[in-house]
Design an enzyme around this catalytic site. Structure first.
Site, mmCIF file in Angstrom:
data_model
loop_
_atom_site.group_PDB
_atom_site.id
_atom_site.type_symbol
_atom_site.label_atom_id
_atom_site.label_comp_id
_atom_site.label_asym_id
_atom_site.label_seq_id
_atom_site.Cartn_x
_atom_site.Cartn_y
_atom_site.Cartn_z
ATOM 1 N N VAL A 148 -1.462 9.111 -3.098
ATOM 2 C CA VAL A 148 -0.101 9.639 -2.967
ATOM 3 C C VAL A 148 0.389 10.238 -4.291
ATOM 4 O O VAL A 148 0.915 11.354 -4.323
ATOM 5 C CB VAL A 148 0.880 8.539 -2.502
ATOM 6 C CG1 VAL A 148 2.303 9.064 -2.442
ATOM 7 C CG2 VAL A 148 0.474 7.993 -1.136
ATOM 8 N N GLY A 167 1.031 5.926 -11.335
ATOM 9 C CA GLY A 167 0.013 5.781 -10.295
ATOM 10 C C GLY A 167 -0.434 7.135 -9.790
ATOM 11 O O GLY A 167 0.370 7.886 -9.236
ATOM 12 N N LYS A 184 3.357 -5.931 12.875
ATOM 13 C CA LYS A 184 2.220 -5.882 11.964
ATOM 14 C C LYS A 184 1.212 -6.932 12.399
ATOM 15 O O LYS A 184 1.590 -8.008 12.894
ATOM 16 C CB LYS A 184 2.689 -6.224 10.532
ATOM 17 C CG LYS A 184 1.890 -5.543 9.460
ATOM 18 C CD LYS A 184 2.433 -4.171 9.151
ATOM 19 C CE LYS A 184 1.683 -3.518 8.020
ATOM 20 N NZ LYS A 184 2.218 -2.243 7.632
ATOM 21 N N GLY A 193 -3.040 7.736 -7.622
ATOM 22 C CA GLY A 193 -3.958 7.552 -6.495
ATOM 23 C C GLY A 193 -3.718 8.642 -5.472
ATOM 24 O O GLY A 193 -3.300 9.752 -5.803
HETATM 25 P P1 NAI Z 1 -3.895 4.219 -4.163
HETATM 26 O O1 NAI Z 1 -4.576 2.906 -4.203
HETATM 27 O O2 NAI Z 1 -4.665 5.411 -3.740
HETATM 28 O O3 NAI Z 1 -3.253 4.544 -5.584
HETATM 29 C C1 NAI Z 1 -2.615 3.617 -6.388
HETATM 30 C C2 NAI Z 1 -2.873 4.044 -7.844
HETATM 31 O O4 NAI Z 1 -2.106 3.232 -8.700
HETATM 32 C C3 NAI Z 1 -4.323 3.913 -8.270
HETATM 33 O O5 NAI Z 1 -4.773 5.104 -8.859
HETATM 34 C C4 NAI Z 1 -4.280 2.755 -9.274
HETATM 35 O O6 NAI Z 1 -5.267 2.868 -10.264
HETATM 36 C C5 NAI Z 1 -2.898 2.928 -9.841
HETATM 37 N N1 NAI Z 1 -2.349 1.760 -10.491
HETATM 38 C C6 NAI Z 1 -2.527 0.452 -10.178
HETATM 39 N N2 NAI Z 1 -1.845 -0.325 -11.039
HETATM 40 C C7 NAI Z 1 -1.200 0.497 -11.895
HETATM 41 C C8 NAI Z 1 -0.326 0.309 -12.976
HETATM 42 N N3 NAI Z 1 0.031 -0.914 -13.383
HETATM 43 N N4 NAI Z 1 0.138 1.390 -13.622
HETATM 44 C C9 NAI Z 1 -0.215 2.625 -13.238
HETATM 45 N N5 NAI Z 1 -1.048 2.873 -12.219
HETATM 46 C C10 NAI Z 1 -1.531 1.821 -11.551
HETATM 47 O O7 NAI Z 1 -2.619 4.005 -3.221
HETATM 48 P P2 NAI Z 1 -1.749 5.119 -2.520
HETATM 49 O O8 NAI Z 1 -2.204 5.285 -1.124
HETATM 50 O O9 NAI Z 1 -1.651 6.300 -3.402
HETATM 51 O O10 NAI Z 1 -0.330 4.383 -2.427
HETATM 52 C C11 NAI Z 1 0.509 4.267 -3.565
HETATM 53 C C12 NAI Z 1 1.699 3.391 -3.235
HETATM 54 O O11 NAI Z 1 2.422 3.938 -2.139
HETATM 55 C C13 NAI Z 1 1.332 1.961 -2.801
HETATM 56 O O12 NAI Z 1 2.322 1.086 -3.259
HETATM 57 C C14 NAI Z 1 1.378 2.038 -1.283
HETATM 58 O O13 NAI Z 1 1.672 0.771 -0.709
HETATM 59 C C15 NAI Z 1 2.529 2.998 -1.071
HETATM 60 N N6 NAI Z 1 2.454 3.706 0.205
HETATM 61 C C16 NAI Z 1 1.360 4.474 0.495
HETATM 62 C C17 NAI Z 1 1.287 5.137 1.716
HETATM 63 C C18 NAI Z 1 0.132 6.028 2.046
HETATM 64 O O14 NAI Z 1 0.243 6.822 2.995
HETATM 65 N N7 NAI Z 1 -0.990 5.965 1.327
HETATM 66 C C19 NAI Z 1 2.373 5.018 2.719
HETATM 67 C C20 NAI Z 1 3.506 4.218 2.260
HETATM 68 C C21 NAI Z 1 3.509 3.580 1.062
#
Ligand code: NAI
Length: 386
Positions: free
Chosen positions: A222, A218, A80, A220
């Site tokens: 994913v 969440g 990393k 977002g």
């Molecule tokens: P994102 O930033 O698009 O979505 C995260 C969502 O969680 C957002 O909608 C946010 O408003 C919401 N959120 C934040 N705090 C919250 C809470 N306390 N309660 C409920 N919702 C809350 O991120 P993404 O890309 O969807 O990733 C989600 C998770 O998966 C992260 O932990 C990331 O590290 C992990 N991840 C993502 C990958 C990817 O390909 N995007 C790959 C591997 C892991």
């Protein structure tokens, strides 16, 4: 912080400190392991509070990549890079939500010639400084001669990778690649998580998702894509997000979905709890409140106080799908794109998460260890016999 001691404790091969007074680059590249192949893992751009925090993050993340790549049977080790975000560069941060923030061609010219684009203002200066930082990082990566291959991570964009690409080929997720399309990577991650949820249900004798209550924390990139798969398979969704528009979108799009409080969704009455927001959601306190029989989600580092939490889940008969096994869809996608695979082949590779997870569960059942430990042992066994 005693660095060699830390490296020994974490089993880290190499730590490279990068500094360039002209661009202002301050970065750390952690190569945790090259036993299985070149270290593969993204580049994070973050405003760390201290030098120590940056170094520790790089080491922890690199080690995590070694385990994730090893358990996923990828021909890559773990590494990393973390770049310390300078306050003056902050104003230039492109839109990271789309992951496709672009610098203009003018900015690249400015970096090459060392001259600001005409009509430059503070923002242009900051953007060109950012471009300069990543291009300089590219020179450091080139010197590593392929022992580490970088890509997108928190805070970086395809435009940053394009700057790195000007100096080295050891970079993925540049403009035009599948990995630069944030939706594709997130879609692959979500597909892997979905596959893992189905596998976990099978392990508990449930063969269909029809009417099965699944709580997704969440919504977002994913989480939303995961809901789409679950909804199509007939699951009864319970959703939560701290952004009301995301919840609204899900409630409209997925008929029958119900809303939960984001702070308490882990305690929802459901079969599967899928954390897809933050890390550290499984604490000694929250684990007592779980009413699900499976925890399977995308969030990284879900376990806080690992041993206690894992033991309690095991004692309560809750099946835990280790996060780094389940959320490997993104890195599997990157690894196979590097080998020249297209979207369909990549999807097939991501589906293999089902087989990996089944092996984790079988190993845990056979030896009475937790699923988290079983995943670690599988990764370590592969590292011991490359
Ligand atoms: P994102 O930033 O698009 O979505 C995260 C969502 O969680 C957002 O909608 C946010 O408003 C919401 N959120 C934040 N705090 C919250 C809470 N306390 N309660 C409920 N919702 C809350 O991120 P993404 O890309 O969807 O990733 C989600 C998770 O998966 C992260 O932990 C990331 O590290 C992990 N991840 C993502 C990958 C990817 O390909 N995007 C790959 C591997 C892991």
């Amino acid at each position: 912080m005693l660095l060699w001691q830390e490296m020994e404790r974490e089993g880290l091969e190499e730590l490279v400190f990068c500094h360039d007074p002209h661009s202002g680059l301050r970065a750390v590249i952690a190569i945790h392991s090259t036993v299985l192949g070149p270290a593969l893992g993204g580049c994070r751009y973050w405003a760390y509070a201290s030098e120590e925090e940056a170094v520790r993050d790089a080491i922890k993340l690199a080690k995590g990549m070694t385990y994730k790549n090893a358990v996923s049977n990828l021909p890559y080790g773990g590494g990393k890079a973390v770049v310390w975000e300078l306050p003056s560069a902050k104003a230039a941060k492109p839109d990271t939500d789309s992951g496709n923030g672009r610098h203009t061609a003018e900015d690249s010219i400015a970096v090459e010639s060392g001259v600001e684009p005409s009509g430059s203002n503070n923002l242009n200066r900051n953007v060109s400084q950012r471009a300069h930082i990543f291009r300089t990082l590219g020179r450091f990566l080139e010197r590593l001669n392929g022992r580490y291959v970088t890509g997108l991570d928190l805070g970086t964009t395809a435009a940053d990778m394009d700057q790195i690409r000007l100096e080295t080929t050891y970079v993925t997720d540049t403009t035009g690649s599948l990995g630069a399309q944030n939706d594709f990577t997130a879609e692959m991650t979500a597909y892997g998580v979905y596959t893992g949820i189905v596998t976990s249900l099978h392990h508990q004798g449930v063969t269909s998702l029809q009417s099965i209550p699944v709580a997704v924390q969440g919504l977002g990139k994913v989480g939303h894509a995961l809901c789409r798969h679950l909804h199509a398979a007939g699951a009864r969704l319970i959703v939560a997000d701290v952004v009301p528009e995301r919840v609204q979108r899900a409630l409209v799009q997925f008929s029958g979905a119900t809303l939960a409080d984001p702070a308490h969704i882990h305690a929802a009455d459901c079969k599967v709890f899928a954390p897809c927001a933050l890390g550290g959601v499984l604490t000694p306190a929250t684990v007592e409140e779980l009413r699900c029989s499976i925890v399977a989600g995308a969030a990284n580092n879900q376990l806080s106080h690992r041993e206690r939490v894992v033991r309690r889940m095991q004692a309560r008969g809750i099946l835990y799908a280790p996060d780094y096994v389940l959320n490997a869809g993104g890195i599997i996608s990157t690894a196979y794109e590097l080998e020249g695979a297209g979207p369909d082949q990549i999807r097939q590779r991501v589906a293999e998460i089902a087989g990996t997870l089944t092996q984790v569960y079988q190993r845990a059942d056979a030896s009475g260890i937790s699923t988290a430990d079983a995943a670690d042992r599988m990764a370590e066994a592969r590292l011991a016999q490359p």
